[in-house]
Motif scaffolding. Structure first.
Motif, PDB file in Angstrom:
ATOM      1  N   ARG A 116      -5.192  11.164  -0.679  1.00  0.00           N
ATOM      2  CA  ARG A 116      -5.696   9.906  -0.121  1.00  0.00           C
ATOM      3  C   ARG A 116      -6.422  10.110   1.210  1.00  0.00           C
ATOM      4  N   GLU A 117      -7.600   9.511   1.293  1.00  0.00           N
ATOM      5  CA  GLU A 117      -8.380   9.539   2.526  1.00  0.00           C
ATOM      6  C   GLU A 117      -8.722   8.111   2.926  1.00  0.00           C
ATOM      7  N   HIS A 118      -8.808   7.855   4.209  1.00  0.00           N
ATOM      8  CA  HIS A 118      -9.275   6.560   4.693  1.00  0.00           C
ATOM      9  C   HIS A 118      -9.786   6.724   6.110  1.00  0.00           C
ATOM     10  N   ARG A 137       1.587   1.781  -3.607  1.00  0.00           N
ATOM     11  CA  ARG A 137       0.356   2.093  -4.343  1.00  0.00           C
ATOM     12  C   ARG A 137      -0.042   3.558  -4.178  1.00  0.00           C
ATOM     13  N   HIS A 138       0.183   4.109  -2.990  1.00  0.00           N
ATOM     14  CA  HIS A 138      -0.269   5.479  -2.700  1.00  0.00           C
ATOM     15  C   HIS A 138       0.883   6.459  -2.614  1.00  0.00           C
ATOM     16  N   GLN A 183       4.234   8.663   3.293  1.00  0.00           N
ATOM     17  CA  GLN A 183       3.897   9.853   2.498  1.00  0.00           C
ATOM     18  C   GLN A 183       4.463  11.116   3.142  1.00  0.00           C
ATOM     19  N   ASP A 198       0.556   6.445   5.332  1.00  0.00           N
ATOM     20  CA  ASP A 198       0.522   7.864   5.720  1.00  0.00           C
ATOM     21  C   ASP A 198       1.897   8.322   6.190  1.00  0.00           C
ATOM     22  N   ALA A 245      -2.501  12.940   4.952  1.00  0.00           N
ATOM     23  CA  ALA A 245      -1.693  11.991   5.710  1.00  0.00           C
ATOM     24  C   ALA A 245      -1.065  12.660   6.930  1.00  0.00           C
ATOM     25  N   GLU A 259       0.819  -1.210   0.000  1.00  0.00           N
ATOM     26  CA  GLU A 259       0.000   0.000   0.000  1.00  0.00           C
ATOM     27  C   GLU A 259       0.856   1.266   0.000  1.00  0.00           C
ATOM     28  N   ASN A 311      -0.317   9.634  -4.154  1.00  0.00           N
ATOM     29  CA  ASN A 311      -1.752   9.892  -3.998  1.00  0.00           C
ATOM     30  C   ASN A 311      -1.956  10.815  -2.800  1.00  0.00           C
ATOM     31  N   TRP A 312      -1.533  12.070  -2.971  1.00  0.00           N
ATOM     32  CA  TRP A 312      -1.562  13.019  -1.865  1.00  0.00           C
ATOM     33  C   TRP A 312      -2.961  13.245  -1.298  1.00  0.00           C
TER      34      TRP A 312
END
Length: 305
Positions: free
Chosen positions: A217-219, A210-211, A230, A227, A249, A207, A214-215
């Motif tokens: 990115r939310e979860h 993968r991210h 990042q 996070d 993040a 992951e 991907n600034w």
């Protein structure tokens, strides 16, 4: 095997390259041999600690690096390690696996073209800096095990290695360094997922690749390792269009670890000592010489930033 079409626009080239990895037509690098040997022993219920120590001792640079890691404040206990056997016993299975993979990463690219070598060296140098920030951030926050963060920082851009190797089969494509870096930025995450899936690495590591860019990115839930990496990546090489203070993040990291400074500049000050220590560890035996082709089994020195 049919040669790739080299007369493609940039977008079509990216699609064609990624398709080759998805279809198994492009070569995915094998895990470092040192890690494969250690993995076999770690999976063997009859393998002794002495046998594991002998196997690692056969790789003097790896042995020296593990001993240097064992001298870090993270592993300093009341009883000093007096032998490699003591060090391996203190490291434990998971940490040893991570550290051997960290060390072996430096020899995964075996390209011969000078232009591709230069880009590899630049990206590997950036990976070392990102890993140092990730380790220092994990140490300061307690969000993740430091060796997990160290490895995740190194692996976040692992997709660039097979990409650069595959481009040797595309000799008509431009070799400008800016264009090569841009290609890696577009595809490294997706190709990195392929590589780490083949290597059967934990999902949490996959992951992170993968991210990687991907600034937004939310979860749901607390900050995770992706996070943390990042944020480490942003600290190592700030992104102008995405200030750290507005990075989701970073906001999750502050909420999950309230002891961390909320101001980005204060966070950097907090990491100074740890960052210097991890830079020293990563730079001492894991860099690639500007004058030698990576993958030759040596570990010459590249000056740190």
């Amino acid at each position: 095997m049919e040669a790739p079409n080299t007369s493609l626009a940039p977008e079509a080239l990216r699609f064609a390259l990624y398709n080759r990895f998805l279809k198994g037509e492009a070569k995915v690098p094998q895990m470092p041999e040192s890690l494969l040997r250690v993995r076999r022993l770690l999976n063997d219920p009859h393998a002794s600690l002495e046998r594991l120590a002998r196997t690692i001792n056969s790789d003097p640079p790896l042995t020296a690096w593990l001993m240097q890691y064992a001298e870090s404040p993270l592993l300093l206990g009341f009883r000093p390690c007096t032998s490699l056997r003591d060090i391996l016993s203190r490291l434990g299975t998971r940490r040893l696996h991570n550290l051997v993979l960290c060390f072996g990463m430096r020899n995964l690219f075996i390209g011969k073209e000078p232009a591709l070598q230069r880009v590899f060296r630049a990206r590997w140098k950036a990976a070392l800096e990102r890993a140092a920030y990730a380790a220092a951030l994990a140490e300061a926050s307690g969000l993740a095990e430091v060796d997990d963060a160290l490895l995740a920082g190194l692996l976040q851009d692992v997709g660039s290695l097979p990409l650069l190797a595959e481009l040797e089969r595309w000799p008509q494509k431009p070799r400008g360094e800016a264009a090569l870096h841009e290609l890696c930025e577009h595809l490294s995450g997706d190709v990195g997922v392929v590589v780490m899936t083949v290597w059967k690495l934990p999902t949490v590591m996959i992951e992170c690749a993968r991210h990687r860019r991907n600034w937004p990115r939310e979860h749901i839930g607390k900050a995770d390792l992706a996070d943390l990496v990042q944020v480490a990546s942003h600290l190592a090489a700030p992104v102008d269009e995405q200030p750290l203070a507005t990075l989701p993040a970073f906001q999750r990291l502050r909420e999950t670890c309230p002891g961390l400074p909320r101001d980005p500049s204060q966070l950097v000050e907090t990491l100074v000592d740890g960052l210097a220590r991890w830079r020293l560890l990563l730079g001492s035996r894991m860099s690639v010489s500007p004058g030698a082709a990576p993958g030759n089994g040596s570990a010459p020195f590249l000056p740190r930033a």
